[in-house]
Design a protein around this motif. Structure first.
Motif, mmCIF file in Angstrom:
data_model
loop_
_atom_site.group_PDB
_atom_site.id
_atom_site.type_symbol
_atom_site.label_atom_id
_atom_site.label_comp_id
_atom_site.label_asym_id
_atom_site.label_seq_id
_atom_site.Cartn_x
_atom_site.Cartn_y
_atom_site.Cartn_z
ATOM 1 N N LEU A 29 24.549 -33.845 -15.947
ATOM 2 C CA LEU A 29 25.234 -32.869 -15.754
ATOM 3 C C LEU A 29 26.820 -33.180 -15.853
ATOM 4 C CD1 LEU A 29 23.507 -30.281 -13.284
ATOM 5 C CD2 LEU A 29 23.533 -30.265 -15.903
ATOM 6 N N TRP A 30 27.112 -34.113 -15.098
ATOM 7 C CA TRP A 30 28.497 -34.709 -15.084
ATOM 8 C C TRP A 30 29.032 -35.292 -16.650
ATOM 9 C CZ3 TRP A 30 29.056 -40.090 -15.981
ATOM 10 C CH2 TRP A 30 30.239 -40.686 -16.136
ATOM 11 N N LEU A 31 27.923 -36.063 -17.158
ATOM 12 C CA LEU A 31 28.279 -36.460 -18.308
ATOM 13 C C LEU A 31 28.389 -35.362 -19.460
ATOM 14 C CD1 LEU A 31 28.396 -39.033 -20.168
ATOM 15 C CD2 LEU A 31 25.649 -38.862 -20.461
ATOM 16 N N MET A 32 27.491 -34.398 -19.344
ATOM 17 C CA MET A 32 27.789 -33.397 -20.342
ATOM 18 C C MET A 32 29.174 -32.430 -19.922
ATOM 19 S SD MET A 32 25.338 -33.180 -22.140
ATOM 20 C CE MET A 32 23.992 -34.329 -22.453
ATOM 21 N N GLY A 33 29.468 -32.404 -18.624
ATOM 22 C CA GLY A 33 30.627 -31.610 -18.338
ATOM 23 C C GLY A 33 31.944 -32.381 -18.910
ATOM 24 N N VAL A 34 31.744 -33.521 -18.780
ATOM 25 C CA VAL A 34 33.041 -34.367 -19.473
ATOM 26 C C VAL A 34 33.144 -34.044 -21.223
ATOM 27 C CG1 VAL A 34 33.653 -36.919 -20.058
ATOM 28 C CG2 VAL A 34 32.808 -36.389 -17.835
ATOM 29 N N ILE A 35 32.193 -33.952 -21.587
ATOM 30 C CA ILE A 35 32.178 -33.668 -23.222
ATOM 31 C C ILE A 35 32.528 -32.188 -23.452
ATOM 32 C CG2 ILE A 35 30.755 -33.707 -25.224
ATOM 33 C CD1 ILE A 35 29.164 -35.616 -23.854
ATOM 34 N N ILE A 36 32.010 -31.185 -22.624
ATOM 35 C CA ILE A 36 32.383 -29.949 -22.642
ATOM 36 C C ILE A 36 33.970 -29.807 -22.437
ATOM 37 C CG2 ILE A 36 32.244 -27.577 -21.882
ATOM 38 C CD1 ILE A 36 29.170 -28.413 -21.466
ATOM 39 N N ILE A 37 34.408 -30.427 -21.338
ATOM 40 C CA ILE A 37 35.717 -30.288 -20.907
ATOM 41 C C ILE A 37 36.641 -30.840 -21.941
ATOM 42 C CG2 ILE A 37 37.344 -30.808 -19.357
ATOM 43 C CD1 ILE A 37 35.330 -30.503 -17.057
ATOM 44 N N SER A 38 36.202 -31.926 -22.424
ATOM 45 C CA SER A 38 37.095 -32.775 -23.447
ATOM 46 C C SER A 38 37.255 -31.899 -24.877
ATOM 47 C CB SER A 38 36.518 -34.196 -23.819
ATOM 48 O OG SER A 38 37.023 -34.721 -24.884
ATOM 49 N N ASP A 39 35.887 -31.619 -24.887
ATOM 50 C CA ASP A 39 36.006 -30.537 -26.240
ATOM 51 C C ASP A 39 36.807 -29.037 -26.315
ATOM 52 O OD1 ASP A 39 34.876 -30.440 -29.251
ATOM 53 O OD2 ASP A 39 34.048 -28.635 -28.437
ATOM 54 N N THR A 40 36.648 -28.643 -25.095
ATOM 55 C CA THR A 40 37.398 -27.436 -24.691
ATOM 56 C C THR A 40 38.810 -27.497 -24.862
ATOM 57 O OG1 THR A 40 35.500 -26.522 -23.851
ATOM 58 C CG2 THR A 40 37.442 -25.382 -23.294
ATOM 59 N N VAL A 98 35.900 -43.538 -14.900
ATOM 60 C CA VAL A 98 35.191 -43.700 -15.858
ATOM 61 C C VAL A 98 34.782 -42.366 -16.708
ATOM 62 C CG1 VAL A 98 32.529 -43.742 -16.197
ATOM 63 C CG2 VAL A 98 33.544 -45.023 -14.421
ATOM 64 N N SER A 99 35.423 -41.152 -16.189
ATOM 65 C CA SER A 99 35.467 -40.003 -16.734
ATOM 66 C C SER A 99 36.162 -39.775 -18.218
ATOM 67 C CB SER A 99 35.604 -38.771 -16.051
ATOM 68 O OG SER A 99 34.738 -38.623 -14.919
ATOM 69 N N PRO A 100 37.538 -40.313 -17.994
ATOM 70 C CA PRO A 100 38.380 -40.190 -19.113
ATOM 71 C C PRO A 100 37.831 -41.409 -20.221
ATOM 72 C CG PRO A 100 39.609 -41.162 -17.486
ATOM 73 C CD PRO A 100 38.449 -40.529 -17.010
ATOM 74 N N LEU A 101 37.165 -42.406 -19.723
ATOM 75 C CA LEU A 101 36.727 -43.589 -20.530
ATOM 76 C C LEU A 101 35.604 -42.973 -21.418
ATOM 77 C CD1 LEU A 101 37.182 -46.386 -21.580
ATOM 78 C CD2 LEU A 101 35.520 -47.180 -19.751
ATOM 79 N N VAL A 102 34.647 -42.317 -20.897
ATOM 80 C CA VAL A 102 33.585 -41.654 -21.473
ATOM 81 C C VAL A 102 34.132 -40.586 -22.287
ATOM 82 C CG1 VAL A 102 31.761 -40.137 -21.129
ATOM 83 C CG2 VAL A 102 31.910 -42.357 -19.495
ATOM 84 N N GLY A 150 28.607 -40.589 -28.754
ATOM 85 C CA GLY A 150 29.827 -41.541 -28.379
ATOM 86 C C GLY A 150 29.728 -41.840 -26.859
ATOM 87 N N ALA A 151 29.552 -40.390 -26.016
ATOM 88 C CA ALA A 151 29.703 -40.533 -24.587
ATOM 89 C C ALA A 151 28.362 -41.354 -24.028
ATOM 90 C CB ALA A 151 29.905 -39.057 -24.050
ATOM 91 N N VAL A 152 27.184 -41.122 -24.359
ATOM 92 C CA VAL A 152 26.097 -41.834 -23.936
ATOM 93 C C VAL A 152 26.280 -43.149 -24.097
ATOM 94 C CG1 VAL A 152 23.444 -41.792 -24.104
ATOM 95 C CG2 VAL A 152 24.689 -39.604 -23.781
#
Length: 278
Positions: free
Chosen positions: A149-160, A214-218, A260-262
């Motif tokens: 969920l953290w991984l998906m959250g990073v992607i969603i926040i980045s995209d939004t 790690v979050s901004p890197l992902v 890319g994130a995974v």
């Protein structure tokens, strides 16, 4: 300085529905990973792998012209999709053994039929697609649901954040040759949003301090996944990876950032300890 022309400009917000679709797909993955376990989880990810592999094969000209990326037309390399799905299922249901080598089957089977100029592209993107499903199942079962969920959250926040701040602030383009709409302001906003997520998780006790870097890197890796898929579509001469999601493109269009994130998270896990998400 705010780009006032972005406000109320339908052209700049015309693809908002696509962003919403991407978020819904990511939430769908989260739900799948949350409620499905064991065999059902593995089969679900195998199906997703098969669908995205079909789109890849069509875009790399596998025995058919790349521009005819339709589900029911003649240009449908379903054989490779079937091989990819079965190979993914075999690899996932035999987790921890050498069965993961089955992931090479659709790559080796498809190389001869791919357009000559795209064989390397087909192999690289094909391996990426298969590794992502493999990695997501591994993260879910080894690190828990909160990690995914953290991984998906990073992607969603980045995209939004990238979408809205990029449209409002405007400014120089990040990589205009491949992604004409992506700006530096939106890209950096994604990094900041991901970093804030990491800080909040750390401060609230939901994760350790490693999430802050790690979050901004992902997040950046997810953005590069988006860029890579844009390059692939331009190379294939198509607007979308397919028309499986009416009006919103295909599965690869919605999974590019996830890929890319995974992959980046898997690489980080090989090099150092992954962050803890409680």
């Amino acid at each position: 300085m705010i780009n006032k022309s972005a406000i109320g400009s339908g052209g700049r917000w015309a693809d908002l529905s696509r962003r919403i679709a991407s978020t819904l797909v990511l939430l769908g993955i989260g739900v799948l990973l949350a409620v499905a376990q064991g065999l059902w989880l593995r089969l679900g990810m195998a199906v997703i792998s098969a669908i995205t592999f079909w789109e890849l094969a069509a875009m790399t000209g596998w025995k058919y012209p790349a521009r005819h990326v339709t589900l029911f037309g003649r240009s449908r390399p379903v054989a490779l999709a079937a091989i990819a799905g079965v190979a993914q299922a075999v690899a996932l249901t035999s987790f921890g053994s050498w069965a993961w080598l089955a992931l090479l089957a659709p790559i080796l089977a498809g190389l001869p039929g791919a357009a000559k100029r795209d064989r390397g592209t087909y192999a690289i993107f094909g391996i990426a697609i298969l590794l992502v499903a493999y990695g997501l199942v591994g993260f879910r079962e080894s690190f828990g649901l909160h990690f995914v969920l953290w991984l998906m959250g990073v992607i969603i926040i980045s995209d939004t954040a990238g979408y809205f701040f990029g449209r409002i602030l405007g400014g120089p383009k990040f990589w205009p040759a491949l992604s004409p709409k992506k700006t530096w302001s939106g890209t950096i906003a994604g990094w900041i949003g991901a970093c804030i997520l990491g800080v909040l998780l750390w401060l609230t006790g939901w994760g350790d301090a490693a999430l802050i870097w790690v979050s901004p890197l992902v997040c950046f890796a997810g953005q590069m996944g988006d860029i890579a898929e844009s390059w692939l579509k331009r190379r294939a001469g198509v607007k979308d990876s397919s028309n499986l999601i009416p009006g919103h493109g295909g599965f690869m269009d919605r999974f590019d950032a996830v890929t890319g994130a995974v992959l980046a998270t898997m690489l980080i896990g090989l090099l150092t300890r992954l962050p803890v998400v409680n």
